[in-house]
Design a protein around this motif. Structure first.
Motif, PDB file in Angstrom:
ATOM      1  N   UNK A  69       9.163  -6.759  13.727  1.00 33.56           N
ATOM      2  CA  UNK A  69       8.099  -5.941  13.141  1.00 33.56           C
ATOM      3  C   UNK A  69       6.832  -6.759  12.932  1.00 33.56           C
ATOM      4  N   UNK A  70       5.712  -6.185  13.359  1.00 31.15           N
ATOM      5  CA  UNK A  70       4.396  -6.724  13.028  1.00 31.15           C
ATOM      6  C   UNK A  70       3.700  -5.695  12.157  1.00 31.15           C
ATOM      7  N   UNK A  71       3.330  -6.111  10.953  1.00 34.48           N
ATOM      8  CA  UNK A  71       2.852  -5.151   9.969  1.00 34.48           C
ATOM      9  C   UNK A  71       1.383  -5.364   9.625  1.00 34.48           C
ATOM     10  N   UNK A 323       9.034  -3.919   4.671  1.00 34.20           N
ATOM     11  CA  UNK A 323       8.280  -3.719   3.428  1.00 34.20           C
ATOM     12  C   UNK A 323       9.163  -4.009   2.220  1.00 34.20           C
ATOM     13  N   UNK A 324      10.414  -3.577   2.278  1.00 32.64           N
ATOM     14  CA  UNK A 324      11.337  -3.823   1.167  1.00 32.64           C
ATOM     15  C   UNK A 324      11.503  -5.315   0.918  1.00 32.64           C
ATOM     16  N   UNK A 325      11.596  -6.102   2.000  1.00 31.99           N
ATOM     17  CA  UNK A 325      11.726  -7.552   1.854  1.00 31.99           C
ATOM     18  C   UNK A 325      10.472  -8.162   1.248  1.00 31.99           C
ATOM     19  N   UNK A 326       9.316  -7.699   1.716  1.00 30.09           N
ATOM     20  CA  UNK A 326       8.054  -8.253   1.230  1.00 30.09           C
ATOM     21  C   UNK A 326       7.815  -7.932  -0.245  1.00 30.09           C
ATOM     22  N   UNK A 327       8.217  -6.742  -0.657  1.00 36.41           N
ATOM     23  CA  UNK A 327       7.918  -6.276  -2.010  1.00 36.41           C
ATOM     24  C   UNK A 327       9.127  -6.349  -2.945  1.00 36.41           C
ATOM     25  N   UNK A 328      10.215  -6.955  -2.457  1.00 43.22           N
ATOM     26  CA  UNK A 328      11.437  -7.095  -3.250  1.00 43.22           C
ATOM     27  C   UNK A 328      11.915  -5.747  -3.774  1.00 43.22           C
ATOM     28  N   UNK A 329      12.049  -4.805  -2.848  1.00 41.87           N
ATOM     29  CA  UNK A 329      12.458  -3.444  -3.182  1.00 41.87           C
ATOM     30  C   UNK A 329      13.876  -3.112  -2.734  1.00 41.87           C
ATOM     31  N   UNK A 375       6.838   3.417  -3.195  1.00 41.23           N
ATOM     32  CA  UNK A 375       5.877   2.321  -3.314  1.00 41.23           C
ATOM     33  C   UNK A 375       4.622   2.607  -2.494  1.00 41.23           C
ATOM     34  N   UNK A 376       4.817   3.084  -1.260  1.00 40.43           N
ATOM     35  CA  UNK A 376       3.677   3.405  -0.391  1.00 40.43           C
ATOM     36  C   UNK A 376       2.816   4.485  -1.040  1.00 40.43           C
ATOM     37  N   UNK A 377       3.453   5.510  -1.600  1.00 41.79           N
ATOM     38  CA  UNK A 377       2.732   6.615  -2.230  1.00 41.79           C
ATOM     39  C   UNK A 377       1.970   6.138  -3.460  1.00 41.79           C
ATOM     40  N   UNK A 378       2.631   5.330  -4.291  1.00 41.88           N
ATOM     41  CA  UNK A 378       2.006   4.841  -5.524  1.00 41.88           C
ATOM     42  C   UNK A 378       0.797   3.958  -5.234  1.00 41.88           C
ATOM     43  N   UNK A 379       0.783   3.309  -4.089  1.00 43.67           N
ATOM     44  CA  UNK A 379      -0.309   2.406  -3.744  1.00 43.67           C
ATOM     45  C   UNK A 379      -1.253   2.991  -2.701  1.00 43.67           C
ATOM     46  N   UNK A 380      -1.200   4.305  -2.522  1.00 44.32           N
ATOM     47  CA  UNK A 380      -2.011   4.965  -1.504  1.00 44.32           C
ATOM     48  C   UNK A 380      -3.215   5.664  -2.128  1.00 44.32           C
ATOM     49  N   UNK A 381      -4.122   6.057  -1.256  1.00 47.41           N
ATOM     50  CA  UNK A 381      -5.240   6.934  -1.633  1.00 47.41           C
ATOM     51  C   UNK A 381      -4.802   8.335  -1.243  1.00 47.41           C
TER      52      UNK A 381
END
Length: 388
Positions: A69-71, A323-329, A375-381
């Motif tokens: 994955x490239x994010x 994303x889960x790994x990056x954000x410890x989710x 997490x994506x929703x909480x940090x979205x516009x």
């Protein structure tokens, strides 16, 4: 229970089922199809050629997703989805009646002490005759008809208003001209002999607690309990549609900023098996084999559909895991128990029902997906649009 959770997960993962997940495999480069040493790579276009019975499944936790994955930037994504819907007391009563009607018959629960009125749903027997001879398609028994629905030719439904259960009437009618359903009857004068057997209960009619027992569930055993359940169910549906719309929007936005190589074939096998189990249950409930079900609903054979799904689900699951790994989710063992309990309470089922047929590996992935999308929703516009 496995069927339910699998389907919830599929809604999210299958979002771009027939499209490309990321840019890595669109370019067709040799590098994009090789993957890492944790498994054998296989593209979606070639996946239907795989003999899946010879592939051993592997867990997502075994894949080094950073190799696939490239994010891009996944915080501050722009999301648009419908605002939460609503329902009314009339909706509750309508659902209550539709469930109750499944137990109603002429002998049990059918209304017989009043005449039929416009809007009533009635059970009728009828025979249509042209020049005294019954014509093809003009005869039926125990036909369920809602008066005022305009399901029949002009005059048929109107002619039953005021008729009481047990009465038989002759309706002298004329077929419209032209009449596409049967051109031979266009403009013909016919007689329908109709017997009204009973009226399905409507608002104001008595509903019987004893009929609720015929539904065969312990959730509700009285009319009032069924009404309460219908109220809960409609609220649950409103919430589910709203939350699912948010998650689909989040997943779609996330896919736009992520590039993913083809997942290891062994990981794809995991999603192939999961989807196979879910669809096989749906097919069986419709008295179909899985290939017939897929041809009817997905317009392709089961192996092609499942293989394409497995390839796409593999990519999307790796993106979620990244994303889960990056954000410890990632869901821990300790979290899992509380999440299962919460899920059971929300869905009015037992913890045992949640666990039935679902191992901890699957459940952790399911709840991790939920956490990532939240997490994506909480940090979205976010822009919520009005319901149409």
């Amino acid at each position: 229970m496995k069927k339910k959770i699998c389907l919830l997960l599929t809604v999210v993962l299958v979002l771009t089922l027939l499209g490309a997940c990321g840019k890595g495999d669109v370019e067709g480069s040799k590098e994009s199809n090789q993957g890492s040493q944790t498994g054998t790579s296989q593209s979606a276009s070639d996946a239907s050629k795989v003999n899946w019975s010879k592939v051993e499944a592997m867990a997502l936790s075994e894949v080094a997703v950073e190799d696939y994955v490239t994010m891009g930037e996944y915080k501050g994504l722009e999301l648009s989805y419908n605002e939460k819907g609503s329902y009314t007391k009339d909706d509750v009563e309508g659902l209550l009646l539709s469930v109750y009607w499944t137990c109603v018959s002429e002998e049990k629960g059918g209304v017989k002490d009043r005449a039929a009125k416009d809007g009533d749903t009635v059970d009728i027997d009828f025979v249509g005759k042209l020049d005294g001879v019954a014509f093809e398609g003009g005869t039926s028994e125990n036909y369920q008809l809602t008066l005022g629905s305009n399901s029949f030719i002009s005059g048929f439904e109107e002619g039953l208003v005021g008729v009481k259960p047990g009465e038989t009437v002759d309706l002298e009618l004329t077929f419209p001209d032209p009449y596409q359903n049967n051109p031979d009857l266009a403009g013909e004068e016919v007689v329908f002999t109709v017997t009204l057997n009973f009226i399905y209960p409507a608002e104001g009619d008595e509903l019987l607690d004893e009929l609720i027992a015929d539904l065969g569930t312990e959730r509700y055993t009285t009319v009032e309990e069924l009404r309460d359940f219908c109220d809960w169910y409609l609220g649950y549906q409103v919430e589910y549609i709203y939350e699912n719309g948010k998650k689909n929007a989040a997943m779609a936005a996330l896919l736009k900023v992520a590039e993913a190589k083809d997942a290891p074939l062994e990981l794809q096998k995991t999603y192939y098996d999961t989807a196979y189990s879910a669809i096989a249950q749906q097919a069986a409930s419709n008295s179909m084999d899985i290939d017939t079900y897929c041809m009817y609903n997905m317009f392709t054979d089961a192996d092609t559909y499942l293989s394409t799904y497995a390839a796409e689900a593999g990519k999307q699951s790796m993106i979620i895991k990244y994303v889960a790994d990056q954000e410890e989710l990632n869901v821990t063992d300790k979290e899992l128990e509380s999440l299962i309990k919460e899920y059971a309470e929300e869905n009015k089922i037992s913890v045992d029902d949640v666990r039935a047929g679902n191992d901890d590996v699957y459940l952790k992935e399911y709840f991790t997906t939920e956490k990532v999308l939240e997490f994506i929703i909480e940090n979205a516009v976010v822009k919520e649009t009005a319901q149409e």
